[in-house]
Design an enzyme around this catalytic site. Structure first.
Site, PDB file in Angstrom:
ATOM      1  N   GLU A 655       2.330  59.179  16.828  1.00 56.29           N
ATOM      2  CA  GLU A 655       3.259  60.305  17.074  1.00 56.29           C
ATOM      3  C   GLU A 655       2.598  61.570  16.547  1.00 56.29           C
ATOM      4  O   GLU A 655       2.120  61.609  15.402  1.00 56.29           O
ATOM      5  CB  GLU A 655       4.606  60.081  16.376  1.00 56.29           C
ATOM      6  CG  GLU A 655       5.552  61.262  16.635  1.00 56.29           C
ATOM      7  CD  GLU A 655       6.963  61.042  16.116  1.00 56.29           C
ATOM      8  OE1 GLU A 655       7.224  59.988  15.496  1.00 56.29           O
ATOM      9  OE2 GLU A 655       7.802  61.947  16.343  1.00 56.29           O
ATOM     10  N   ASN A 713       7.009  65.271  20.388  1.00 56.92           N
ATOM     11  CA  ASN A 713       8.422  65.697  20.295  1.00 56.92           C
ATOM     12  C   ASN A 713       8.634  66.990  21.078  1.00 56.92           C
ATOM     13  O   ASN A 713       7.781  67.867  21.093  1.00 56.92           O
ATOM     14  CB  ASN A 713       8.773  65.962  18.841  1.00 56.92           C
ATOM     15  CG  ASN A 713       8.651  64.706  18.004  1.00 56.92           C
ATOM     16  OD1 ASN A 713       9.499  63.826  18.066  1.00 56.92           O
ATOM     17  ND2 ASN A 713       7.562  64.595  17.245  1.00 56.92           N
ATOM     18  N   GLU A 745       9.568  62.671  23.242  1.00 60.47           N
ATOM     19  CA  GLU A 745      10.719  62.301  22.403  1.00 60.47           C
ATOM     20  C   GLU A 745      11.748  63.439  22.403  1.00 60.47           C
ATOM     21  O   GLU A 745      11.423  64.575  22.058  1.00 60.47           O
ATOM     22  CB  GLU A 745      10.250  61.991  20.976  1.00 60.47           C
ATOM     23  CG  GLU A 745       9.240  60.847  20.970  1.00 60.47           C
ATOM     24  CD  GLU A 745       8.989  60.268  19.577  1.00 60.47           C
ATOM     25  OE1 GLU A 745       8.254  59.304  19.474  1.00 60.47           O
ATOM     26  OE2 GLU A 745       9.538  60.807  18.592  1.00 60.47           O
ATOM     27  N   ASP A 778      15.176  60.077  20.199  1.00 59.88           N
ATOM     28  CA  ASP A 778      14.804  60.128  18.786  1.00 59.88           C
ATOM     29  C   ASP A 778      16.051  60.163  17.902  1.00 59.88           C
ATOM     30  O   ASP A 778      17.127  60.574  18.343  1.00 59.88           O
ATOM     31  CB  ASP A 778      13.978  61.408  18.570  1.00 59.88           C
ATOM     32  CG  ASP A 778      12.954  61.247  17.458  1.00 59.88           C
ATOM     33  OD1 ASP A 778      13.028  60.261  16.721  1.00 59.88           O
ATOM     34  OD2 ASP A 778      12.080  62.136  17.354  1.00 59.88           O
ATOM     35  N   GLU A 835      12.086  53.882  12.362  1.00 63.59           N
ATOM     36  CA  GLU A 835      11.328  54.986  11.760  1.00 63.59           C
ATOM     37  C   GLU A 835      11.569  55.069  10.272  1.00 63.59           C
ATOM     38  O   GLU A 835      12.624  54.643   9.786  1.00 63.59           O
ATOM     39  CB  GLU A 835      11.758  56.317  12.383  1.00 63.59           C
ATOM     40  CG  GLU A 835      10.905  56.759  13.553  1.00 63.59           C
ATOM     41  CD  GLU A 835      11.154  58.223  13.877  1.00 63.59           C
ATOM     42  OE1 GLU A 835      10.170  58.960  14.003  1.00 63.59           O
ATOM     43  OE2 GLU A 835      12.347  58.622  13.985  1.00 63.59           O
TER      44      GLU A 835
HETATM   45  P1  C2E Z   1      10.729  63.122  14.023  1.00 59.50           P
HETATM   46  O1  C2E Z   1      10.379  63.201  15.453  1.00 59.50           O
HETATM   47  O2  C2E Z   1      11.833  62.207  13.648  1.00 59.50           O
HETATM   48  O3  C2E Z   1       9.410  62.757  13.207  1.00 59.50           O
HETATM   49  C1  C2E Z   1       9.322  61.904  12.154  1.00 59.50           C
HETATM   50  C2  C2E Z   1       9.442  62.606  10.908  1.00 59.50           C
HETATM   51  O4  C2E Z   1       9.606  61.635   9.876  1.00 59.50           O
HETATM   52  C3  C2E Z   1       8.173  63.376  10.524  1.00 59.50           C
HETATM   53  O5  C2E Z   1       8.540  64.455   9.814  1.00 59.50           O
HETATM   54  C4  C2E Z   1       7.460  62.408   9.639  1.00 59.50           C
HETATM   55  O6  C2E Z   1       6.540  63.031   8.762  1.00 59.50           O
HETATM   56  C5  C2E Z   1       8.583  61.780   8.936  1.00 59.50           C
HETATM   57  N1  C2E Z   1       8.287  60.462   8.406  1.00 59.50           N
HETATM   58  C6  C2E Z   1       7.499  59.480   8.925  1.00 59.50           C
HETATM   59  N2  C2E Z   1       7.490  58.396   8.132  1.00 59.50           N
HETATM   60  C7  C2E Z   1       8.314  58.664   7.097  1.00 59.50           C
HETATM   61  C8  C2E Z   1       8.726  57.905   5.963  1.00 59.50           C
HETATM   62  O7  C2E Z   1       8.367  56.760   5.734  1.00 59.50           O
HETATM   63  N3  C2E Z   1       9.595  58.466   5.140  1.00 59.50           N
HETATM   64  C9  C2E Z   1      10.064  59.744   5.354  1.00 59.50           C
HETATM   65  N4  C2E Z   1      10.907  60.265   4.467  1.00 59.50           N
HETATM   66  N5  C2E Z   1       9.703  60.519   6.414  1.00 59.50           N
HETATM   67  C10 C2E Z   1       8.819  59.964   7.283  1.00 59.50           C
HETATM   68  P2  C2E Z   1       7.978  65.825  10.158  1.00 59.50           P
HETATM   69  O8  C2E Z   1       6.563  65.781  10.484  1.00 59.50           O
HETATM   70  O9  C2E Z   1       8.427  66.727   9.060  1.00 59.50           O
HETATM   71  O10 C2E Z   1       8.727  66.216  11.428  1.00 59.50           O
HETATM   72  C11 C2E Z   1      10.056  66.499  11.397  1.00 59.50           C
HETATM   73  C12 C2E Z   1      10.600  66.701  12.782  1.00 59.50           C
HETATM   74  O11 C2E Z   1      10.060  67.858  13.381  1.00 59.50           O
HETATM   75  C13 C2E Z   1      10.255  65.621  13.721  1.00 59.50           C
HETATM   76  O12 C2E Z   1      11.135  64.569  13.516  1.00 59.50           O
HETATM   77  C14 C2E Z   1      10.403  66.251  15.053  1.00 59.50           C
HETATM   78  O13 C2E Z   1      11.741  66.205  15.479  1.00 59.50           O
HETATM   79  C15 C2E Z   1      10.044  67.657  14.752  1.00 59.50           C
HETATM   80  N6  C2E Z   1       8.696  67.867  15.260  1.00 59.50           N
HETATM   81  C16 C2E Z   1       7.503  67.596  14.698  1.00 59.50           C
HETATM   82  N7  C2E Z   1       6.485  67.964  15.478  1.00 59.50           N
HETATM   83  C17 C2E Z   1       7.054  68.531  16.561  1.00 59.50           C
HETATM   84  C18 C2E Z   1       6.546  69.141  17.735  1.00 59.50           C
HETATM   85  O14 C2E Z   1       5.329  69.231  17.988  1.00 59.50           O
HETATM   86  N8  C2E Z   1       7.454  69.617  18.625  1.00 59.50           N
HETATM   87  C19 C2E Z   1       8.784  69.510  18.412  1.00 59.50           C
HETATM   88  N9  C2E Z   1       9.617  70.013  19.309  1.00 59.50           N
HETATM   89  N10 C2E Z   1       9.328  68.963  17.325  1.00 59.50           N
HETATM   90  C20 C2E Z   1       8.441  68.465  16.415  1.00 59.50           C
HETATM   91 CA    CA Z   2       9.896  61.930  16.896  1.00 60.84          CA
HETATM   92 CA    CA Z   3      12.992  60.612  14.282  1.00 59.26          CA
END
Ligand code: C2E
Ligand code: CA
Ligand code: CA
Length: 890
Positions: A655, A713, A745, A778, A835
């Site tokens: 991802e 995403n 997603e 998601d 997740e």
């Molecule tokens: P998401 O799609 O649910 O992505 C997973 C989030 O959970 C990611 O946070 C990831 O770092 C985090 N995560 C993964 N494994 C664990 C774990 O074991 N424990 C915990 N506490 N967290 C974990 P991240 O990178 O901060 O991203 C947050 C959200 O931001 C993402 O949720 C997604 O909705 C959005 N996002 C990230 N990149 C993009 C992007 O390029 N475009 C868009 N539109 N949204 C994005």
């Molecule tokens: Ca995601």
């Molecule tokens: Ca998610």
């Protein structure tokens, strides 16, 4: 101020004390000097002559200097200086030729000695005024001066020639010489009178002094002639005294003359100029008649001159009468003109004498009691009296002032007045006020002002009025009780308006305004500060403000009866305590933050302003500002988190997650900056960049038993924009990544839209799937609202939210829920990804529940591309706790 100048019309205040003392001293000199000279003459004629010589030389000097300054060429005072020198020289010559006193009969030629000096003096006097001024002198002036001349001749004849000749024994030569010298003196006097008459304003004093000098000189001449002939006692005293007086007066006249240039406007002959001919005429007639009564036979010339004087008096009278008639006509017409002007003008003129009594007021101003005759400060509104008095009694009143005058029937009219100070103008001696009635204008302005500060719908003060009140309140020293600003944002009004129309909205707003006004205390101000915003500026301590906020909320929440039924409204309230040093702008700013905070807490919330609110807002603003160009500056990057199949521990996909390395704030996570990017309209651009980067990089990943899936995403806004399908297609074409390897997603909220928007989302999802792209839902489990939508918008994958799975290892209910989701997904042909797996027990639980794949820190943190490659290669595409070292790079 000119040195020593006694300007006619100069304000008395201009003369300093020192200057006044100097003048008194000079005035004392005038009689003292001739008296001294006379005394000297009484004791020694030589001493008197020497004194006179000295005086003449000094006088010539004074005249010459003055002449150089105010006259051009050899004329005026310069010529008079020459005349004085010539006079002195001829006197000395006469003394030398005929030593000692000698009568006319003895030395007739001696009488002619002063003639050249006299003629020069005549030329000097006549060149004092400008030629134009002399030419302007009309017939009246000519007859006036001719009359004066004739009367002077009569005087000369009666006082000098008659007594000097005394009988008929004198030879014709002596007689002629005497007549000539007397005639010349009369002509000189007349010329001086002409000068006095035509000299306007500033030169009048000098003219009068010149006339006095000529008179003194004529007296000296007459005394000398008669005395020499008739042995008059005291002559040695009187003649030099009169001569010295003449010289002194002459120098004074020269010194007081400001020159022709000082005459800036024409004025008529002064009173002295008009009366003098008649006074001299009266004296001449009296003397003439008296002499005849006493038995002295008047000379022929005297008779002739007296007759001429009588005729000239008559002519002068006729001319004067005609002139007066002309002036009267002009005056009448200018008066009529003035009156019609005053009547037609919207402005009124008030004339006040120097003690502010109204001497003239137009009838248009007589709305109340008559103004004329009363002091203006007594006539104006009592509150304005002091200001009007201060204004007009100042040294030089200027500017515009407004004051009120009675307007009849108990009302006041407001006048705006300017002033022209003509107190120094000898013809006016008044203050002239030009008044304009501004009552209507002020009334209009007042109405406009109140309009500008009122909300037209509710009649409450508007935002501008509240800001003004707030500014005034904060400018006061802070009261012990504090006080505060409440901002209430209505919730539910927009929806009600959408359903029931604007009118209902307006009725609701008016009612809310009424209720709020009824709720607050009398001194508190309720204002409408925005479409759905009300502000309350209230006094009171902290807890009172809280209670007030609660009261306002419940006032709003009472059901509202409208034509279309009951309406339920609520509000959120932001509360700012007013503290010392706060500005109105700060207070409003804080209130907005508090309202925004309350809004996040949901309808019915009351939030106080806190320092952190400001800090959070500031950080958001910094992010918004710096996000522009962050990509170009290389601050954005993508990290990759592997997704592991639970069946065989194989990495099946990654991802892509966006990261921002902010230059000062450090790493900023997408959940913080993406909403900012959405608000700033930057998110589509960002997303296209992510598509391009990740689809390109995905192709460089090592293959582990087949190609890895790339999950990207997208935000709800991108879906709403309707460009998602096109953007995805473009990225795939550009990179060459097969559509089957891409997973898009979307979050639950994307599926919760209604109507046309929902159809568009369904169509986009269907289109993506037709292209071969996988679609994942998601964050399932954060809410379940999207679950029923899955039938309408089928997807390929559902991803269970970490928040939901957090207790799966300890909570049977969660486990059961998870199992049923897996079953449901199974039925619909969807994969289930768990997740946020952080512990092995969680991993075991989701595995037992039947999830297809898992993702989480336990397996791998999101990694930069090189680290991901290493991890995949090192572990040959397998990832399981204990199997490999976990690389931390979150
Ligand atoms: P998401 O799609 O649910 O992505 C997973 C989030 O959970 C990611 O946070 C990831 O770092 C985090 N995560 C993964 N494994 C664990 C774990 O074991 N424990 C915990 N506490 N967290 C974990 P991240 O990178 O901060 O991203 C947050 C959200 O931001 C993402 O949720 C997604 O909705 C959005 N996002 C990230 N990149 C993009 C992007 O390029 N475009 C868009 N539109 N949204 C994005
Ligand atoms: Ca995601
Ligand atoms: Ca998610």
């Amino acid at each position: 101020m000119r040195r020593g100048g006694l300007r006619s019309g100069a304000p008395a205040a201009d003369i300093s004390g020192v200057e006044q003392r100097r003048r008194y001293a000079a005035a004392g000199w005038l009689p003292a000097a001739p008296a001294l000279t006379g005394a000297a003459g009484g004791t020694s004629p030589l001493a008197a002559d020497l004194l006179l010589l000295l005086a003449a030389v000094l006088t010539a000097g004074v005249l010459w200097r003055r002449g150089r300054r105010v006259c051009r060429g050899l004329r005026g005072w310069t010529l008079l200086a020459v005349a004085v020198v010539v006079g002195v020289l001829s006197h000395a010559l006469a003394q030398w030729l005929w030593p000692g006193p000698s009568g006319v009969l003895l030395a007739p030629a001696r009488l002619l000695v002063p003639l050249p000096a006299l003629l020069l003096a005549l030329a000097g006097v006549l060149t004092l005024p400008s030629g134009a001024a002399l030419r302007r002198a009309g017939g009246r002036l000519l007859t006036g001066t001719a009359l004066f001349g004739s009367a002077t001749v009569v005087l000369g004849q009666v006082l000098v020639v008659g007594p000097a000749l005394h009988g008929d024994g004198s030879p014709p030569v002596s007689r002629l010489a005497l007549e000539l010298s007397c005639g010349a003196t009369a002509v000189l006097l007349t010329a001086v009178l002409v000068v006095v008459t035509v000299s306007a304003g500033p030169r009048r004093t000098s003219g009068a002094l010149l006339l006095a000098a000529a008179g003194a000189e004529a007296t000296a001449h007459g005394l000398a002639v008669v005395g020499a002939q008739r042995d008059v006692p005291g002559l040695a005293v009187l003649v030099p005294a009169a001569q010295l007086a003449a010289l002194l007066l002459l120098s004074l006249a020269a010194r007081r003359d400001p020159g022709r240039a000082a005459v800036t406007r024409r004025t008529g002959p002064g009173l002295a100029g008009q009366l003098l001919p008649h006074l001299v005429m009266a004296a001449a007639v009296l003397l003439y008649a008296g002499a005849a009564l006493l038995g002295a036979a008047p000379t022929g010339v005297a008779a002739l001159a007296a007759s001429a004087a009588v005729v000239l008096t008559a002519v002068h009278r006729v001319l004067s009468a005609r002139h007066e008639a002309r002036v009267a006509t002009r005056l009448r017409s200018s008066e009529a003109y003035f009156r019609s002007l005053v009547r037609a003008s919207t402005d009124a003129v008030l004339i006040l004498d120097p003690d502010l009594t109204v001497t003239w007021a137009p009838p248009s101003l007589a709305g109340g009691p008559a103004l004329t005759g009363a002091p203006l400060p007594d006539a104006v509104h009592p509150d304005d009296a002091a200001a009007v008095r201060d204004w007009l009694t100042g040294a030089a009143p200027t500017g515009l002032r407004t004051f009120r005058l009675p307007g009849g029937t108990g009302s006041w009219r407001v006048l705006e007045a300017g002033v022209t100070d003509l107190r120094d103008d000898a013809d006016v001696r008044a203050l002239v006020l030009h008044c304009r009635d501004v009552t209507a204008r002020l009334h209009r302005e007042g109405e406009l002002r109140s309009l500008a500060f009122t909300d037209p719908l509710t009649g409450l003060p508007n935002r501008a009025a509240q800001t003004a009140a707030l500014t005034a309140r904060l400018a006061q020293p802070a009261p012990a009780a504090g006080g505060g600003l409440l901002v209430l944002e209505l919730c539910g009004l927009r929806e009600a308006q959408a359903d029931a129309g604007r009118d209902v909205g307006e009725v609701a707003l008016t009612e809310v305004a009424r209720r709020l006004r009824a709720t607050v205390r009398g001194d508190d101000q309720v204002a409408r500060v925005g479409t759905e915003l009300f502000g309350v500026l209230a006094e009171g301590a902290d807890d009172e403000l809280d209670r007030l906020a609660a009261r306002c909320l419940s006032a709003i929440e009472q059901p509202l009866v409208t034509e279309l039924g009951l309406l339920d409204l609520t509000a959120v309230v932001g509360l700012v305590p007013l503290t010392a040093g706060l500005t109105a702008a700060d207070a409003v700013d804080r209130a907005e933050l508090a309202v925004a905070d309350a809004r996040t807490a949901g309808p019915g919330a009351v939030r106080r302003w806190r320092l952190e609110l400001g800090a959070a807002r500031d950080r958001r603003e910094a992010l918004r500002r710096d996000l522009v160009g962050a990509r170009e500056r290389g601050e954005l990057s993508v990290v990759w988190q592997p997704v592991v199949a639970l069946a065989d521990s194989r990495v099946t996909g990654v991802e892509a997650l966006l990261r921002w390395q902010h230059p000062t704030l450090g790493e900023v996570l997408p959940e913080e900056f993406l909403p900012v990017a959405e608000q700033a309209g930057l998110v589509l651009d960002l997303q296209r960049w992510v598509f391009a980067e990740t689809t390109r990089d995905a192709l460089t990943l090592p293959e582990v038993e087949g190609p890895l899936t790339l999950a990207v995403n997208v935000s709800v806004r991108h879906l709403a924009a309707g460009t998602l399908v096109g953007d995805v297609g473009a990225a795939l074409r550009a990179s060459g990544l097969p559509a089957q390897r891409l997973q898009i997603e979307i979050t639950e909220s994307a599926l919760l839209t209604e109507g046309a928007a929902a159809d568009a989302v369904a169509a986009d999802v269907a289109a993506l799937r037709l292209m071969g792209v996988r679609v994942a839902l998601d964050d399932l489990g954060r809410g379940w609202a999207a679950l029923p939508q899955l039938a309408r918008v089928p997807v390929d994958v559902v991803k269970l939210d970490p928040g939901f799975l957090a207790r799966i290892d300890r909570d049977a209910v969660v486990r059961a829920l998870c199992e049923s989701v897996v079953r449901l997904a199974d039925g619909l042909g969807m994969d289930v990804v768990a997740e946020g797996i952080e512990s092995t027990s969680q991993l075991a639980a989701v595995q037992a529940a039947g999830c297809t794949a898992a993702q989480g820190f336990l397996l791998a943190r999101p990694l930069p591309l090189p680290a991901l490659r290493t991890l995949l290669v090192d572990n040959a595409g397998l990832l399981w706790p204990g199997l490999a070292g976990r690389v931390g790079a979150r």
